[in-house]
Design an enzyme around this catalytic site. Structure first.
Site, PDB file in Angstrom:
ATOM      1  N   ASP A  26       0.793  -1.253   0.000  1.00 53.78           N
ATOM      2  CA  ASP A  26       0.000   0.000   0.000  1.00 53.78           C
ATOM      3  C   ASP A  26       0.818   1.293   0.000  1.00 53.78           C
ATOM      4  O   ASP A  26       0.464   2.253   0.715  1.00 53.78           O
ATOM      5  CB  ASP A  26      -0.957   0.021   1.203  1.00 53.78           C
ATOM      6  CG  ASP A  26      -1.920  -1.150   1.217  1.00 53.78           C
ATOM      7  OD1 ASP A  26      -1.912  -1.949   0.263  1.00 53.78           O
ATOM      8  OD2 ASP A  26      -2.688  -1.263   2.193  1.00 53.78           O
ATOM      9  N   LYS A 131      -6.565  -4.907  -3.000  1.00 54.41           N
ATOM     10  CA  LYS A 131      -7.151  -5.612  -1.855  1.00 54.41           C
ATOM     11  C   LYS A 131      -8.208  -4.728  -1.189  1.00 54.41           C
ATOM     12  O   LYS A 131      -7.966  -3.541  -0.968  1.00 54.41           O
ATOM     13  CB  LYS A 131      -6.053  -6.008  -0.857  1.00 54.41           C
ATOM     14  CG  LYS A 131      -5.260  -4.869  -0.244  1.00 54.41           C
ATOM     15  CD  LYS A 131      -4.116  -5.444   0.578  1.00 54.41           C
ATOM     16  CE  LYS A 131      -3.350  -4.390   1.349  1.00 54.41           C
ATOM     17  NZ  LYS A 131      -4.120  -3.611   2.318  1.00 54.41           N
ATOM     18  N   CYS A 164      -1.869  -2.492   7.865  1.00 56.92           N
ATOM     19  CA  CYS A 164      -1.855  -3.427   6.733  1.00 56.92           C
ATOM     20  C   CYS A 164      -0.614  -4.302   6.695  1.00 56.92           C
ATOM     21  O   CYS A 164      -0.679  -5.461   6.262  1.00 56.92           O
ATOM     22  CB  CYS A 164      -2.059  -2.664   5.424  1.00 56.92           C
ATOM     23  SG  CYS A 164      -3.747  -2.019   5.313  1.00 56.92           S
TER      24      CYS A 164
HETATM   25  C1  C5J Z   1      -2.998   0.638   5.601  1.00 60.89           C
HETATM   26  C2  C5J Z   1      -4.699   1.812   6.790  1.00 60.89           C
HETATM   27  N1  C5J Z   1      -2.525   0.436   4.373  1.00 60.89           N
HETATM   28  N2  C5J Z   1      -3.891   2.191   7.766  1.00 60.89           N
HETATM   29  N3  C5J Z   1      -4.242   1.183   5.682  1.00 60.89           N
HETATM   30  O1  C5J Z   1      -2.352   0.368   6.585  1.00 60.89           O
HETATM   31  O2  C5J Z   1      -5.879   2.061   6.863  1.00 60.89           O
END
Ligand code: C5J
Length: 228
Positions: A26, A131, A164
């Site tokens: 991400d 995802k 994540c």
């Molecule tokens: C991720 C989030 N990628 N913190 N998303 O960690 O909402």
């Protein structure tokens, strides 16, 4: 087969480079760029941006050494049919998933903010997994890709450490993959969550995996002494 031993916490770990993938979680504009969703919520994105340079160094190494690289993006279909109401309605943020933010609709596939930062842009041959959840295994074909390639160890990077990255490492660990989380390649808006998140992975003899960093990995890969 090239087996290397990486200095890590709680102990060094041996991996076969031919069976190892670099998974970048991400690293999206909305989380990392000034003017993105993250900053609009009052977060200091510089805390995440420190991960970009070490991730780029790791990417270069992987591309030069034929290692499998997998990118993930958190986000939803434009019609949001895959976005659970419980996720969309959670909390009381100034903006929600699907609202229009500084870089398009928040966490919606195809929007500018949903894309990966330019510095780490995927190249041909690198799978990009979309995802809907926090974990990269949930509702994706990540496990199929890894099994097809005979992967048994993951070098894990990305944001955020405690959300994540953690969820993905827990999912991977339950599926029998050995995860080496590269701490300098990860980031959180909350520095203490980052530090504690890494400690949690390596605690109790490595309950979810191992924690190392790009320097120690690259040193092991080069056959040199590990640098703490
Ligand atoms: C991720 C989030 N990628 N913190 N998303 O960690 O909402």
């Amino acid at each position: 087969m090239t087996t290397i031993s990486i200095e890590a916490d709680p102990a060094p770990i041996e991996i076969d480079l031919a069976k190892t993938a670099f998974v970048i979680i991400d690293m999206q504009r909305d989380f990392l760029e000034p003017d993105g969703f993250g900053e609009s919520l009052g977060n200091d994105v510089s805390l995440l941006r420190t991960a970009i340079a070490p991730c780029a160094t790791m990417l270069n190494w992987c591309r030069g050494n034929n290692a499998l690289v997998i990118h993930t993006r958190e986000g939803h279909r434009p019609d949001m049919t895959d976005a659970p109401l419980a996720k969309v309605q959670r909390g009381s943020p100034s903006m929600r998933i699907g609202d229009t933010g500084p870089m398009g609709r928040i966490l919606i596939r195809g929007e500018a903010g949903h894309g990966i930062v330019d510095e780490l842009a995927p190249v041909d041959g690198e799978p990009v997994l979309d995802k809907p959840g926090k974990g990269a295994f949930y509702q994706t074909d990540l496990e199929l890709i890894l099994r097809n390639r005979g992967i048994d160890a993951l070098l894990v990077a990305g944001v955020t450490t405690e959300v994540c990255v953690h969820t993905t490492v827990r999912e991977a660990n339950d599926r029998g993959f050995r995860c080496i989380v590269l701490g300098d390649c990860c980031g959180s808006y909350f520095p203490d969550f980052h530090t504690t998140g890494l400690k949690m992975i390596a605690a109790q003899g490595g309950i979810f995996g191992w924690v190392s960093d790009s320097t120690r990995f690259l040193s092991a890969a080069a056959g040199g002494p590990a640098v703490a």
